[in-house]
Design an enzyme around this catalytic site. Structure first.
Site, PDB file in Angstrom:
ATOM      1  N   ASN A 221       0.887  -1.171   0.000  1.00  0.00           N
ATOM      2  CA  ASN A 221       0.000   0.000   0.000  1.00  0.00           C
ATOM      3  C   ASN A 221       0.917   1.209   0.000  1.00  0.00           C
ATOM      4  O   ASN A 221       1.456   1.603   1.029  1.00  0.00           O
ATOM      5  CB  ASN A 221      -0.873  -0.050   1.260  1.00  0.00           C
ATOM      6  CG  ASN A 221      -1.827   1.123   1.336  1.00  0.00           C
ATOM      7  OD1 ASN A 221      -1.768   2.031   0.515  1.00  0.00           O
ATOM      8  ND2 ASN A 221      -2.692   1.104   2.332  1.00  0.00           N
TER       9      ASN A 221
ATOM     10  N   ARG B  96      -2.707  -2.116  -3.304  1.00  0.00           N
ATOM     11  CA  ARG B  96      -3.899  -1.306  -3.062  1.00  0.00           C
ATOM     12  C   ARG B  96      -3.848  -0.108  -4.018  1.00  0.00           C
ATOM     13  O   ARG B  96      -2.890   0.665  -4.003  1.00  0.00           O
ATOM     14  CB  ARG B  96      -3.915  -0.810  -1.625  1.00  0.00           C
ATOM     15  CG  ARG B  96      -5.135   0.027  -1.364  1.00  0.00           C
ATOM     16  CD  ARG B  96      -5.136   0.648  -0.006  1.00  0.00           C
ATOM     17  NE  ARG B  96      -6.367   1.396   0.176  1.00  0.00           N
ATOM     18  CZ  ARG B  96      -6.461   2.456   0.953  1.00  0.00           C
ATOM     19  NH1 ARG B  96      -5.427   2.889   1.633  1.00  0.00           N
ATOM     20  NH2 ARG B  96      -7.605   3.086   1.057  1.00  0.00           N
TER      21      ARG B  96
ATOM     22  N   ARG C  73     -10.246  16.050   6.100  1.00  0.00           N
ATOM     23  CA  ARG C  73     -11.141  16.297   4.957  1.00  0.00           C
ATOM     24  C   ARG C  73     -12.517  16.688   5.455  1.00  0.00           C
ATOM     25  O   ARG C  73     -13.004  16.129   6.437  1.00  0.00           O
ATOM     26  CB  ARG C  73     -11.255  15.048   4.084  1.00  0.00           C
ATOM     27  CG  ARG C  73      -9.964  14.678   3.404  1.00  0.00           C
ATOM     28  CD  ARG C  73     -10.104  13.383   2.625  1.00  0.00           C
ATOM     29  NE  ARG C  73      -8.978  12.507   2.906  1.00  0.00           N
ATOM     30  CZ  ARG C  73      -8.998  11.196   2.768  1.00  0.00           C
ATOM     31  NH1 ARG C  73     -10.091  10.591   2.347  1.00  0.00           N
ATOM     32  NH2 ARG C  73      -7.943  10.484   3.055  1.00  0.00           N
TER      33      ARG C  73
ATOM     34  N   GLU D 217      -7.362  -4.735   5.604  1.00  0.00           N
ATOM     35  CA  GLU D 217      -7.441  -4.513   4.156  1.00  0.00           C
ATOM     36  C   GLU D 217      -6.383  -5.328   3.417  1.00  0.00           C
ATOM     37  O   GLU D 217      -6.628  -5.833   2.328  1.00  0.00           O
ATOM     38  CB  GLU D 217      -7.248  -3.021   3.855  1.00  0.00           C
ATOM     39  CG  GLU D 217      -8.473  -2.211   4.226  1.00  0.00           C
ATOM     40  CD  GLU D 217      -8.223  -0.717   4.219  1.00  0.00           C
ATOM     41  OE1 GLU D 217      -7.518  -0.231   5.120  1.00  0.00           O
ATOM     42  OE2 GLU D 217      -8.731  -0.035   3.321  1.00  0.00           O
TER      43      GLU D 217
END
Ligand code: ADP
Length: 408
Positions: A19, A100, A250, A393
């Site tokens: 990743n 990923r 964010r 993940e």
């Protein structure tokens, strides 16, 4: 080697999951027979003088300072350590490398075997994810060069959401924005949502096809997804990972005209406002820190901005649970995952607070109990179960990549 070897060949191999971010490289190694975790770690602050590499493996844990002036050296050092600790015999003998990749656009709905042509197609998606894609692609290029002959498989964060119906993915914008520029809701965190949904089905002891779930992936980036029968039917992130709930830095949902107003009033340009929305907003914008543990410490010390940040973030989560309860019609379980979802009992409580009307009853003692395992935190009589399920993940990417190369 990949083309000529039988399925059995893979069963002897190991799987590396990468990743690759703009300044970090996370990795995990699994045995491919049973996807047993062998090692994992991270190179942080790549390019900075204080970068460091951390490796954890069955035999221990170690950290090396000053590990990586750039991504190439970072990955070379990772391989060096993996071979030195006998975790991987040789990078060229890996069975597969799973990557990923944040954005697959409308084009990639399944994993993608990387070759020169597919890499070029991936490059063309960069405008959809300019902040993430270049680093993801760099990881693929480097692993391809360092692991000659090993199949490289891209696994997309967006792929799980390709089942969204048009009413959920289409924005109410002129049709040309979709037809010519692919502007639509794509959704992210799909690999994580897929993983925890499967785990939830196991705990609920029912086929995933029968279950309606709401998954809250609450990390630095955060999203909420409605999963019906194992398929994503709505999700809070949009064309980019900016939309939806309040995140570390964010903003999540805002009135779309805010950026234009700010540009006109302040003279900030597009890049500066984009940067503000992605990196200076969310918890950070509300109270000066994007890290939930810091926000929580400040709130506990009486900082009113930090308390408001928790309030805004929790309220937004609750609204999404309510909205997705309506979208699903019936909810079997609400699942919390990722750093905040797994560890922050108060945020879980805020998210579920007042939703008894929907059959969502948190058990405060269970919710408040420390734990790192998969656990139910709802009352026994709650019609909707509430679960905390740590995400993995990388394990899901390993599973997807292995399935892909053994069935392709
Ligand atoms: P990502 O993978 O998106 O970078 P993580 O899933 O690691 O993010 O989640 C990071 C967030 O989880 C941070 O805001 C961090 O403060 C928060 N977090 C981690 N542990 C705890 C904890 N014990 N209590 C509250 N928040 C926590």
């Amino acid at each position: 080697m990949y083309e000529v070897c039988p399925r059995l060949w893979y069963l002897l191999m190991k799987i590396l999951v990468l990743n690759c971010g703009s300044s970090s490289l996370k990795f995990k190694v699994f045995s491919d027979r049973d996807l047993y975790w062998l090692a994992g770690g991270m190179v942080e602050r790549i390019g900075q003088p204080d970068s460091r590499l951390r490796l954890t493996w069955a035999g221990g844990e170690n950290e090396w300072p000053g590990a990586a002036p750039d991504h190439r050296i970072a990955l070379q050092r990772v391989f060096h350590l993996l071979t030195q600790h006998d975790i991987v015999a040789d990078p060229t003998q890996l069975g597969v490398v799973g990557h990923r990749v944040v954005h697959g656009g409308d084009r990639f709905r399944t994993p993608l075997l990387i070759d020169a042509a597919s890499l070029e197609e991936l490059r063309q998606l960069t405008p959809l994810a300019p902040l993430h894609h270049p680093a993801n692609l760099r990881g693929i290029e480097l692993a391809t060069a360092l692991c000659q002959g090993v199949p490289q498989v891209a696994v997309f964060d967006t792929a799980f959401h390709h089942t969204l119906p048009p009413r959920a993915w289409r924005y109410a914008l002129p049709a040309w924005t979709w037809h010519e520029y692919q502007v639509r809701r794509y959704g992210f965190h799909g690999t994580s949502v897929q993983y925890v949904s499967r785990r939830a089905a196991k705990w609920l002891d029912r086929p995933i096809e029968e279950l309606n779930l709401i998954v809250l992936h609450l990390g630095n980036g955060a999203s909420v997804t409605a999963v019906q029968g194992g398929r994503s039917i709505d999700t809070s992130m949009g064309m980019t990972p900016l939309e939806g709930v309040v995140m570390g830095t964010r903003c999540g949902d805002i009135d779309a005209s805010v950026p234009f107003y700010l540009m006109r009033q302040t003279g900030l340009d597009v890049t500066a406002v984009e940067r503000m929305l992605f990196f200076e907003s969310g918890l950070h914008g509300l109270c000066g820190s994007g890290d939930m543990r810091t926000v929580r410490a400040h709130a506990a010390a009486g900082d009113a901005d930090a308390q408001l940040a928790l309030d805004v973030a929790g309220y937004r989560l609750k609204k999404y649970i309510g909205a997705y309860s309506a979208a699903l019609g019936r909810v079997d379980a609400v699942i919390f995952t990722a750093g905040i979802g797994e560890n922050d009992a108060d945020m879980r409580q805020r998210a579920c607070n007042g939703l008894e009307l929907f059959g969502i009853h948190l058990d405060s003692a269970r919710n408040g109990a420390e734990g790192t395992d998969e656990r139910c935190v709802s009352r026994d009589d709650s019609p909707v179960q509430i679960w905390v399920i740590p995400t993995d993940e990388e394990l899901e990417i390993a599973r997807i990549a292995l399935d892909f190369i053994t069935t392709a």
